[in-house]
Motif scaffolding. Structure first.
Motif, short mmCIF file in Angstrom:
data_model
loop_
_atom_site.label_atom_id
_atom_site.label_comp_id
_atom_site.label_asym_id
_atom_site.label_seq_id
_atom_site.Cartn_x
_atom_site.Cartn_y
_atom_site.Cartn_z
N SER A 8 0.84 -1.20 0.00
CA SER A 8 0.00 0.00 0.00
C SER A 8 0.86 1.24 0.00
O SER A 8 1.86 1.34 0.72
N TYR A 9 0.46 2.21 -0.80
CA TYR A 9 1.12 3.50 -0.90
C TYR A 9 0.14 4.61 -0.54
O TYR A 9 0.46 5.79 -0.63
N GLY A 10 -1.08 4.22 -0.14
CA GLY A 10 -2.13 5.22 0.07
C GLY A 10 -2.99 4.95 1.29
O GLY A 10 -2.49 4.64 2.37
N THR A 11 -4.30 5.00 1.08
CA THR A 11 -5.23 4.99 2.21
C THR A 11 -5.25 3.69 2.99
O THR A 11 -5.64 3.71 4.16
N LEU A 12 -4.85 2.57 2.39
CA LEU A 12 -4.83 1.32 3.16
C LEU A 12 -3.76 1.33 4.25
O LEU A 12 -3.72 0.43 5.08
N ARG A 13 -2.91 2.35 4.28
CA ARG A 13 -1.94 2.49 5.37
C ARG A 13 -2.54 3.23 6.56
O ARG A 13 -1.95 3.23 7.64
N GLN A 14 -3.68 3.87 6.39
CA GLN A 14 -4.29 4.64 7.48
C GLN A 14 -4.92 3.69 8.50
O GLN A 14 -5.73 2.83 8.13
N PRO A 15 -4.60 3.86 9.79
CA PRO A 15 -5.16 2.97 10.82
C PRO A 15 -6.69 2.93 10.82
O PRO A 15 -7.28 1.86 10.97
N GLU A 16 -7.34 4.09 10.61
CA GLU A 16 -8.81 4.11 10.63
C GLU A 16 -9.39 3.35 9.43
O GLU A 16 -10.44 2.70 9.55
#
Length: 117
Positions: A8-16
């Motif tokens: 992931s380079y984007g939103t799938l890295r966000q904890p939420e």
């Protein structure tokens, strides 16, 4: 069961986002995808916008062989990979790509392109 790697380079890295999609936060490690460059796409799916907090999401597009985009590699289950597929909108497609580390991982790229190489 074999390990499934998801880059992931984007939103799938966000904890939420991870909590909403996978029901947990995923441990990961840094790596880099090669042969792609970073662009943007405007998302119109209201559920994805609500989950990620943004209508503008990063997008991988084919680049030069030396191009690279940093991100995070996660080990996921088949069910979690299917959940990620359900989260990603039709602007993206999932492809298996080599990483700078030598591993191969699934990643979401611009749907209207072929993978480089």
């Amino acid at each position: 069961m074999s390990e499934i790697l998801l880059f992931s380079y984007g939103t799938l890295r966000q904890p939420e986002v991870q909590r909403a999609i996978f029901g947990r936060e995923l441990p990961g490690r840094p790596d880099e995808i090669i042969g792609y460059e970073l662009g943007e796409v405007t998302i119109t799916d209201p559920q994805v916008i609500a989950t990620s907090g943004s209508a503008v999401h990063p997008m991988l597009v084919p680049g030069t062989d030396s191009a690279g985009v940093p991100g995070t590699v996660f080990a996921v289950s088949a069910a979690e990979l299917a959940a990620a597929d359900a989260y990603e909108v039709s602007d993206y497609k999932r492809v298996l790509v080599p990483l700078r580390s030598g591993d191969k991982a699934w990643v979401y790229v611009l749907a209207s392109t072929d993978s480089p190489g």
